[in-house]
Design an enzyme around this catalytic site. Structure first.
Site, mmCIF file in Angstrom:
data_model
loop_
_atom_site.group_PDB
_atom_site.id
_atom_site.type_symbol
_atom_site.label_atom_id
_atom_site.label_comp_id
_atom_site.label_asym_id
_atom_site.label_seq_id
_atom_site.Cartn_x
_atom_site.Cartn_y
_atom_site.Cartn_z
ATOM 1 C CB ILE A 119 -1.829 -5.555 4.435
ATOM 2 C CG1 ILE A 119 -3.439 -5.502 3.531
ATOM 3 C CG2 ILE A 119 -2.098 -4.366 3.814
ATOM 4 C CD1 ILE A 119 -4.695 -5.751 3.993
ATOM 5 C CE LYS A 120 5.847 -2.945 1.199
ATOM 6 N NZ LYS A 120 7.187 -3.235 0.507
ATOM 7 C CB THR A 121 0.929 -0.676 5.980
ATOM 8 O OG1 THR A 121 0.610 0.909 6.235
ATOM 9 C CG2 THR A 121 0.932 -1.180 7.563
ATOM 10 C CB THR A 181 -1.101 -0.294 1.502
ATOM 11 O OG1 THR A 181 -0.023 0.075 2.373
ATOM 12 C CG2 THR A 181 -1.683 -1.298 1.358
#
Ligand code: R5P
Length: 265
Positions: free
Chosen positions: A175-177, A145
């Site tokens: 999910i990578k943030t 993201t």
């Protein structure tokens, strides 16, 4: 046998027995070229993969520079086609087929979504369709993201949470943030249970700050780090990975891990 077996098995190669992952990100060259620290990716992979749970990279470097030994999970980035000297770094689209990813024995594929940019529609749509296609094969999808160019938005938990929720809604499995100091638990909560890993961002001056970010992220519910520059641009990348491993996998506090691997402050 459950139809979820393939996905579960692949995820177990990315997340270790403690349920966490030290993921080494090495996909930067696709947009930024041979930046400092990854001029010779084969050497970086040889030196650092013994200390990681998984690696994230593009197909060319995987095929040409990685010597398979079966012990790390492979997260294959399959979006790109934009560079730092081009018109728009966020104008990414899918660059590799799912069939090719399977041929390369990927344990997951990764694609970016650029929320708040002119390319948010196309990148979000591609994530969603990719999740549908990968479901057929039990291949997990990692959503990377990103939030436009606005510096304040990039560290605002409301925007990070928005991007994370969008990725979860489209069907991402990981999910990578980016991490933010304020209310990071709200960003994790936004994933509705989808595992979160954090990127490191540009190299920081303080190793302790890197470790503290990892510690705080995990305390807030993240399941690991997907870091690049703060590892392979550091003069002691192995020590950095060992310290991260202790903080992320074993819950050792950042100060203690720092003292053990880098001496006293
Ligand atoms: C970002 O989209 C890149 O793909 C990197 O994988 C990511 O930023 C993690 O690397 P770093 O810790 O250097 O930010």
């Amino acid at each position: 046998m459950s139809e979820l077996f393939g996905k579960k098995n692949r995820l177990s190669r990315i997340f270790n027995k403690s349920g966490k992952s030290i993921m080494l990100a090495l996909d930067h060259g696709m947009a930024l070229g041979p930046m400092q620290g990854i001029e010779r990716p084969g050497e970086v992979l040889k030196k650092l993969t013994p200390y990681t749970d998984s690696i994230m990279l593009n197909k060319g470097i995987l095929q040409n520079c990685y010597v398979p030994d079966g012990h790390v999970g492979i997260v294959l980035r399959i979006s790109g086609a934009a560079t730092i000297v081009g018109e728009d770094l966020t104008r990414e689209s899918i660059t590799t087929t799912v069939t090719e990813a399977l041929r390369l024995s990927a344990d997951a594929v990764a694609t970016s979504i650029y929320v708040g940019t002119p390319n948010e529609h196309s990148t979000i749509r591609e994530l969603s369709l990719l999740c549908d296609e990968c479901e057929t094969y039990g291949l997990p999808v990692l959503a990377v993201t990103a939030i436009g160019k606005d510096r304040e938005r990039k560290t605002d938990p409301r925007y990070l949470a928005l991007a994370v929720r969008v990725a979860a809604e489209m069907g991402a499995d990981i999910i990578k943030t980016y991490y933010c100091d304020e209310n990071f638990e709200k960003v994790v909560e936004a994933s509705a249970g989808v595992p979160i890993v954090i990127a490191g961002g540009p190299k920081m001056d303080s190793v302790l700050d890197v470790l503290k970010i990892a510690e705080n992220a995990v305390k807030a519910g993240a399941l690991g780090v997907d870091m690049g520059r703060n590892v392979w641009q550091h003069e002691k990348p192995v020590e950095m990975l060992l310290a991260l491993k202790e903080v992320v996998n074993e819950g050792i506090n950042a100060e203690e891990a720092y003292s053990k691997h880098f001496g006293r402050k």
